[in-house]
Design an enzyme around this catalytic site. Sequence first.
Site, PDB file in Angstrom:
ATOM      1  N   GLU A   1       4.214  -3.800   8.232  1.00 38.71           N
ATOM      2  CA  GLU A   1       4.093  -2.799   7.176  1.00 38.71           C
ATOM      3  C   GLU A   1       4.676  -3.347   5.880  1.00 38.71           C
ATOM      4  O   GLU A   1       5.652  -4.088   5.889  1.00 38.71           O
ATOM      5  CB  GLU A   1       4.846  -1.506   7.551  1.00 38.71           C
ATOM      6  CG  GLU A   1       4.335  -0.795   8.782  1.00 38.71           C
ATOM      7  CD  GLU A   1       3.049  -0.017   8.529  1.00 38.71           C
ATOM      8  OE1 GLU A   1       2.515  -0.091   7.399  1.00 38.71           O
ATOM      9  OE2 GLU A   1       2.574   0.658   9.460  1.00 38.71           O
ATOM     10  N   HIS A   7       0.825  -1.206   0.000  1.00 38.64           N
ATOM     11  CA  HIS A   7       0.000   0.000   0.000  1.00 38.64           C
ATOM     12  C   HIS A   7       0.858   1.254   0.000  1.00 38.64           C
ATOM     13  O   HIS A   7       2.042   1.222   0.315  1.00 38.64           O
ATOM     14  CB  HIS A   7      -0.972   0.007   1.186  1.00 38.64           C
ATOM     15  CG  HIS A   7      -0.316   0.004   2.527  1.00 38.64           C
ATOM     16  ND1 HIS A   7       0.111  -1.146   3.158  1.00 38.64           N
ATOM     17  CD2 HIS A   7      -0.021   1.022   3.376  1.00 38.64           C
ATOM     18  CE1 HIS A   7       0.639  -0.849   4.330  1.00 38.64           C
ATOM     19  NE2 HIS A   7       0.576   0.457   4.481  1.00 38.64           N
ATOM     20  N   ARG A  12       5.119   7.123  19.057  1.00 38.19           N
ATOM     21  CA  ARG A  12       3.782   6.616  18.775  1.00 38.19           C
ATOM     22  C   ARG A  12       3.097   6.172  20.070  1.00 38.19           C
ATOM     23  O   ARG A  12       3.747   5.688  20.990  1.00 38.19           O
ATOM     24  CB  ARG A  12       3.877   5.451  17.783  1.00 38.19           C
ATOM     25  CG  ARG A  12       4.310   5.900  16.402  1.00 38.19           C
ATOM     26  CD  ARG A  12       4.832   4.751  15.559  1.00 38.19           C
ATOM     27  NE  ARG A  12       3.806   3.746  15.252  1.00 38.19           N
ATOM     28  CZ  ARG A  12       2.954   3.832  14.247  1.00 38.19           C
ATOM     29  NH1 ARG A  12       2.973   4.895  13.440  1.00 38.19           N
ATOM     30  NH2 ARG A  12       2.080   2.862  14.012  1.00 38.19           N
ATOM     31  N   GLU A  55       5.050  -1.109   2.342  1.00 40.84           N
ATOM     32  CA  GLU A  55       4.639   0.194   1.838  1.00 40.84           C
ATOM     33  C   GLU A  55       5.550   0.719   0.735  1.00 40.84           C
ATOM     34  O   GLU A  55       6.757   0.450   0.722  1.00 40.84           O
ATOM     35  CB  GLU A  55       4.664   1.229   2.974  1.00 40.84           C
ATOM     36  CG  GLU A  55       3.782   0.909   4.155  1.00 40.84           C
ATOM     37  CD  GLU A  55       3.850   1.955   5.247  1.00 40.84           C
ATOM     38  OE1 GLU A  55       2.829   2.148   5.930  1.00 40.84           O
ATOM     39  OE2 GLU A  55       4.921   2.585   5.423  1.00 40.84           O
ATOM     40  N   CYS A 104       3.617   9.730  10.201  1.00 42.56           N
ATOM     41  CA  CYS A 104       3.689   8.616   9.259  1.00 42.56           C
ATOM     42  C   CYS A 104       2.288   8.038   9.125  1.00 42.56           C
ATOM     43  O   CYS A 104       1.687   7.644  10.114  1.00 42.56           O
ATOM     44  CB  CYS A 104       4.621   7.514   9.764  1.00 42.56           C
ATOM     45  SG  CYS A 104       5.999   8.085  10.777  1.00 42.56           S
ATOM     46  N   SER A 105       1.782   7.987   7.893  1.00 42.50           N
ATOM     47  CA  SER A 105       0.433   7.464   7.717  1.00 42.50           C
ATOM     48  C   SER A 105       0.213   7.086   6.258  1.00 42.50           C
ATOM     49  O   SER A 105       1.173   6.826   5.538  1.00 42.50           O
ATOM     50  CB  SER A 105      -0.604   8.491   8.201  1.00 42.50           C
ATOM     51  OG  SER A 105      -1.889   7.906   8.292  1.00 42.50           O
TER      52      SER A 105
END
Length: 291
Positions: free
Chosen positions: A206, A111, A130, A208, A146-147
């Site tokens: 993750e 993603h 976080r 990405e 971060c997103s």
Amino acid sequence: MSTASLFSFPSFHLRSLLPSLSSSSSSSSSRFAPPRLSPIRSPAPRTQLSVRAFSAVTMTDSNDAGMDAVQRRLMFEDECILVDENDRVVGHDTKYNCHLMEKIEAENLLHRAFSVFLFNSKYELLLQQRSKTKVTFPLVWTNTCCSHPLYRESELIEENVLGVRNAAQRKLFDELGIVAEDVPVDEFTPLGRMLYKAPSDGKWGEHEVDYLLFIVRDVKLQPNPDEVAEIKYVSREELKELVKKADAGDEAVKLSPWFRLVVDNFLMKWWDHVEKGTITEAADMKTIHKL
């Protein structure tokens, strides 16, 4: 021992931010701004859970009973943008599925994401720790924000990386309370993209294509405790000390894997450009660095 005591530089807790941390956004220099972009519409309002998402919540209740309610809602409400290794959009899926290592490995789910690096006028980098309720990498230190851009019209715009910039502006408000006026979308400088995979634990992780966005602004901060445990501005030397503590195995000083990849491969040379006011010269958006 508290996390804050491990660092030689000052930290700012959510409920006791020092007034000196905030200053007017007017002090930002125009030399850092990339070419002006056309005005944009505000991000679309969040919709109610879809039937599929609602069903998924019901089916996974027993497996994810310990998940924080806010994080659970976002896991099923947010639809991430699925891409191939060349960053071409191939579909969309829930944030939940996109972060399940089982799905990542079995279906090669990849993603689109972004990482914001915000510097103040003293060229100090804003870091966040976080929150403990985050599903992936709780309580790790990382870059400013971060997103993910979501599968919605305003965040799918490819031209000038506008969709990702819109998402970055949205999440800076969601996580850190930074209003849109303090971080105009045309002041984000996209410097590059990297593709990485990083498991968080036995279940989550993750995978990405991460857009790396730099911005130099003095901003007012009001962090969201559902997203952020602590924040801190650091100089280049203070960041090096932070990395040393993490390398020494200090359990209270863990760094996110994507942040560490940027630190090890790009950050220090890009920081030079930040200080010189030549940040656009460092941009390379044609390459996807596979790390």
